[in-house]
Write an enzyme that holds these catalytic residues in place. Sequence first.
Site, PDB file in Angstrom:
ATOM      1  N   HIS A  10       0.871  -1.201   0.000  1.00  0.00           N
ATOM      2  CA  HIS A  10       0.000   0.000   0.000  1.00  0.00           C
ATOM      3  C   HIS A  10       0.903   1.244   0.000  1.00  0.00           C
ATOM      4  O   HIS A  10       1.661   1.424  -0.925  1.00  0.00           O
ATOM      5  CB  HIS A  10      -0.933  -0.099   1.212  1.00  0.00           C
ATOM      6  CG  HIS A  10      -2.073   0.861   1.261  1.00  0.00           C
ATOM      7  ND1 HIS A  10      -2.440   1.675   0.248  1.00  0.00           N
ATOM      8  CD2 HIS A  10      -2.959   1.120   2.262  1.00  0.00           C
ATOM      9  CE1 HIS A  10      -3.502   2.403   0.599  1.00  0.00           C
ATOM     10  NE2 HIS A  10      -3.830   2.096   1.822  1.00  0.00           N
ATOM     11  N   HIS A  47      -2.686  -2.108  -9.666  1.00  0.00           N
ATOM     12  CA  HIS A  47      -3.659  -1.463  -8.784  1.00  0.00           C
ATOM     13  C   HIS A  47      -4.933  -2.284  -8.766  1.00  0.00           C
ATOM     14  O   HIS A  47      -5.331  -2.859  -9.772  1.00  0.00           O
ATOM     15  CB  HIS A  47      -3.982  -0.045  -9.288  1.00  0.00           C
ATOM     16  CG  HIS A  47      -4.551   0.833  -8.241  1.00  0.00           C
ATOM     17  ND1 HIS A  47      -5.883   0.822  -7.914  1.00  0.00           N
ATOM     18  CD2 HIS A  47      -3.964   1.720  -7.411  1.00  0.00           C
ATOM     19  CE1 HIS A  47      -6.093   1.686  -6.934  1.00  0.00           C
ATOM     20  NE2 HIS A  47      -4.956   2.234  -6.605  1.00  0.00           N
ATOM     21  N   ASP A 107       2.611   5.416  -6.671  1.00  0.00           N
ATOM     22  CA  ASP A 107       3.874   5.254  -5.939  1.00  0.00           C
ATOM     23  C   ASP A 107       5.084   5.110  -6.841  1.00  0.00           C
ATOM     24  O   ASP A 107       6.214   5.135  -6.357  1.00  0.00           O
ATOM     25  CB  ASP A 107       3.775   4.014  -5.031  1.00  0.00           C
ATOM     26  CG  ASP A 107       2.817   4.270  -3.879  1.00  0.00           C
ATOM     27  OD1 ASP A 107       1.897   3.457  -3.685  1.00  0.00           O
ATOM     28  OD2 ASP A 107       2.962   5.311  -3.227  1.00  0.00           O
TER      29      ASP A 107
HETATM   30  C1  SDX Z   1      -1.541   2.224  -3.315  1.00  0.00           C
HETATM   31  O1  SDX Z   1      -6.288   0.845  -3.207  1.00  0.00           O
HETATM   32  C2  SDX Z   1      -5.789   2.002  -3.420  1.00  0.00           C
HETATM   33  O2  SDX Z   1      -6.469   2.892  -3.873  1.00  0.00           O
HETATM   34  C3  SDX Z   1      -4.334   2.167  -3.028  1.00  0.00           C
HETATM   35  C4  SDX Z   1      -3.699   3.491  -3.407  1.00  0.00           C
HETATM   36  C5  SDX Z   1      -4.312   4.651  -2.639  1.00  0.00           C
HETATM   37  O3  SDX Z   1      -4.207   5.782  -3.131  1.00  0.00           O
HETATM   38  O4  SDX Z   1      -4.781   4.402  -1.472  1.00  0.00           O
HETATM   39  O5  SDX Z   1      -3.820   3.701  -4.813  1.00  0.00           O
HETATM   40  C6  SDX Z   1      -2.203   3.521  -3.040  1.00  0.00           C
HETATM   41  O6  SDX Z   1      -1.466   1.395  -2.437  1.00  0.00           O
HETATM   42  C7  SDX Z   1      -1.050   1.952  -4.713  1.00  0.00           C
HETATM   43  C8  SDX Z   1      -0.471   0.514  -4.857  1.00  0.00           C
HETATM   44  C9  SDX Z   1       0.976   0.524  -4.304  1.00  0.00           C
HETATM   45  N1  SDX Z   1       1.468  -0.853  -4.255  1.00  0.00           N
HETATM   46  C10 SDX Z   1       2.403  -1.311  -5.104  1.00  0.00           C
HETATM   47  O7  SDX Z   1       2.837  -0.659  -6.047  1.00  0.00           O
HETATM   48  C11 SDX Z   1       2.893  -2.721  -4.802  1.00  0.00           C
HETATM   49  C12 SDX Z   1       2.959  -3.524  -6.111  1.00  0.00           C
HETATM   50  N2  SDX Z   1       1.584  -3.713  -6.577  1.00  0.00           N
HETATM   51  C13 SDX Z   1       0.963  -4.995  -6.254  1.00  0.00           C
HETATM   52  O8  SDX Z   1       1.328  -5.542  -5.023  1.00  0.00           O
HETATM   53  C14 SDX Z   1      -0.509  -5.040  -6.627  1.00  0.00           C
HETATM   54  O9  SDX Z   1      -0.624  -4.542  -7.896  1.00  0.00           O
HETATM   55  C15 SDX Z   1      -1.526  -4.342  -5.726  1.00  0.00           C
HETATM   56  C16 SDX Z   1      -1.409  -4.752  -4.328  1.00  0.00           C
HETATM   57  C17 SDX Z   1      -1.391  -2.869  -5.847  1.00  0.00           C
HETATM   58  C18 SDX Z   1      -2.925  -4.743  -6.251  1.00  0.00           C
HETATM   59  O10 SDX Z   1      -3.020  -6.104  -6.070  1.00  0.00           O
HETATM   60  P1  SDX Z   1      -4.366  -6.902  -6.471  1.00  0.00           P
HETATM   61  O11 SDX Z   1      -5.408  -6.011  -6.975  1.00  0.00           O
HETATM   62  O12 SDX Z   1      -4.699  -7.802  -5.328  1.00  0.00           O
HETATM   63  O13 SDX Z   1      -3.881  -7.717  -7.716  1.00  0.00           O
HETATM   64  P2  SDX Z   1      -3.260  -9.142  -7.651  1.00  0.00           P
HETATM   65  O14 SDX Z   1      -2.171  -9.177  -6.615  1.00  0.00           O
HETATM   66  O15 SDX Z   1      -4.357 -10.131  -7.561  1.00  0.00           O
HETATM   67  O16 SDX Z   1      -2.539  -9.228  -9.079  1.00  0.00           O
HETATM   68  C19 SDX Z   1      -3.197  -9.741 -10.212  1.00  0.00           C
HETATM   69  C20 SDX Z   1      -2.074 -10.364 -11.028  1.00  0.00           C
HETATM   70  C21 SDX Z   1      -1.291 -11.422 -10.263  1.00  0.00           C
HETATM   71  O17 SDX Z   1      -0.711 -12.289 -11.228  1.00  0.00           O
HETATM   72  P3  SDX Z   1      -1.351 -13.750 -11.501  1.00  0.00           P
HETATM   73  O18 SDX Z   1      -1.664 -14.359 -10.135  1.00  0.00           O
HETATM   74  O19 SDX Z   1      -2.574 -13.476 -12.312  1.00  0.00           O
HETATM   75  O20 SDX Z   1      -0.289 -14.507 -12.253  1.00  0.00           O
HETATM   76  O21 SDX Z   1      -1.108  -9.358 -11.374  1.00  0.00           O
HETATM   77  C22 SDX Z   1       0.135  -9.676 -10.727  1.00  0.00           C
HETATM   78  C23 SDX Z   1      -0.162 -10.663  -9.619  1.00  0.00           C
HETATM   79  O22 SDX Z   1       0.970 -11.479  -9.398  1.00  0.00           O
HETATM   80  N3  SDX Z   1       0.650  -8.430 -10.200  1.00  0.00           N
HETATM   81  C24 SDX Z   1       1.922  -8.059 -10.271  1.00  0.00           C
HETATM   82  C25 SDX Z   1       1.981  -6.788  -9.693  1.00  0.00           C
HETATM   83  N4  SDX Z   1       0.757  -6.427  -9.274  1.00  0.00           N
HETATM   84  C26 SDX Z   1      -0.065  -7.454  -9.584  1.00  0.00           C
HETATM   85  N5  SDX Z   1       3.009  -8.690 -10.786  1.00  0.00           N
HETATM   86  C27 SDX Z   1       4.170  -8.014 -10.698  1.00  0.00           C
HETATM   87  N6  SDX Z   1       4.315  -6.785 -10.161  1.00  0.00           N
HETATM   88  C28 SDX Z   1       3.234  -6.136  -9.641  1.00  0.00           C
HETATM   89  N7  SDX Z   1       3.361  -4.933  -9.120  1.00  0.00           N
END
Ligand code: SDX
Length: 428
Positions: free
Chosen positions: A267, A306, A362
């Site tokens: 997050h 996201h 981010d």
């Molecule tokens: C913020 O919710 C909000 O509004 C948050 C925010 C706010 O203003 O409050 O916008 C702020 O928290 C932004 C996000 C910051 N976090 C990161 O940048 C960390 C990296 N991102 C991931 O951890 C992920 O994208 C999340 C946590 C942001 C979202 O995760 P989801 O929606 O649960 O998606 P998921 O993990 O189910 O991913 C779907 C697929 C998966 O692959 P498969 O299982 O289909 O093979 O996409 C992949 C994930 O492995 N994936 C990523 C990835 N994000 C998702 N693979 C590599 N790198 C990534 N960053």
Amino acid sequence: MADTLSITDNRTGKVYEVPIKDDTIRATDLRKIKVTDDDFGLMTYDPAFMNTAACRSAITFIDGDKGILEYRGYPIEQLAEHSTYLETAYLLLYGELPTQSELDTWTFHITHHTILHENIKNLMDGFRYNAHPMGMLISTVAALSTFYPDAKEIGNPEARRKQIYRLIAKVITIAGFGYRHITGMPFAYPDNDLSYAGNFLNMMFKMTEVRYKPNPALEHALDVLFILHADHEQNCSTSAMRSIGSSHVDPYSALAGAAAALYGPLHGGANEEVIKMLTEIGSIQNIPAFIKRVQDGEVKLMGFGHRVYKNYDPRAKIIKRVADEVFEVTGKNPLLKIALELERIALSDDYFVKRKLYPNVDFYSGLIYQAMKFPMDMFPVLFAIGRTSGWLAQWQEMLLDTDQKISRPRQIYSGAARRDYVNLAERP
Ligand code: SDX
């Protein structure tokens, strides 16, 4: 055609009509679907609330497919261009852009609540020299609840307003004091002749000069970054604020919990992780190997992806423009070229395209913070400063929503069936 869902339960052949409103059905309407009369009835199972609306909210609208973000109907691009953080905070909390006198009153009260009780200094002195400033912020915000017993009067609009002033005002002082503690510098006190962002920079970076003079370009850039981070509907930390606040605890305790949720690397902690990732990659030549590790599921591309945006995060676009403004003053951050090349490669790579993974808020913010000489562990604190007004707006909206009550989800029990206690001597 009626706005209802006809559900046939094939276990009994019974058909149920469930009303549809705002493209949702009420989960409790499913409880009437039973096999036998003493059944509990159907529930929805939705881990991480992937498809569950927990509330009605009029504060922030996001269209994840179109990359749209609006605060109280105003596009984030226009607020970033024309507004200030304090004006945007007012808008989030009270629903309308303030008149000049409303803005003056609002600014006056926040400016004049920036000072912390001196005991807080002693509290912060108790942290180790290398304490993470986010841990200090969370603890100190929670401690503020012990200084303001009137904060418990969450049903009293005037008491709520006073805590809102105090939290928005004091979060920059707590952040500044935390930074000064870990750098071993004497605390720099608020200078109430400065703007909100300017005052924060003063409490961070004032040295021996009589009065700190913020660089106007950096002061403006930081103010825009606070606007961009102010709210984001029902994200992890905001739903924590709502859930904790639903027990009618004071807003300091609820906001400490929200900040704790934001601290997580998935997050608000991601901005710090992005810089660590870019530093570890080290050069453009190393990007392909890193992308391979991401595709193999070994690491995540921090700052990408996201839950809601399946398009470019509109905030990331604005932050890229703010970065140019900052780099004019500070010089380009050497990690920028790696970030730009990483984005270019990722956006053309099937792994990311298929999963609709784009840069989020981010991905670039840390590059700006680093260029502005903020240490990495201050990055989530900067996110928390901006988000404080959003957390408070969502908390207040929850308290005033007659649909809401104490938050308490159900579960599917998957544990052991009922069994009798076995004395120690009789256990295998
Ligand atoms: C913020 O919710 C909000 O509004 C948050 C925010 C706010 O203003 O409050 O916008 C702020 O928290 C932004 C996000 C910051 N976090 C990161 O940048 C960390 C990296 N991102 C991931 O951890 C992920 O994208 C999340 C946590 C942001 C979202 O995760 P989801 O929606 O649960 O998606 P998921 O993990 O189910 O991913 C779907 C697929 C998966 O692959 P498969 O299982 O289909 O093979 O996409 C992949 C994930 O492995 N994936 C990523 C990835 N994000 C998702 N693979 C590599 N790198 C990534 N960053």
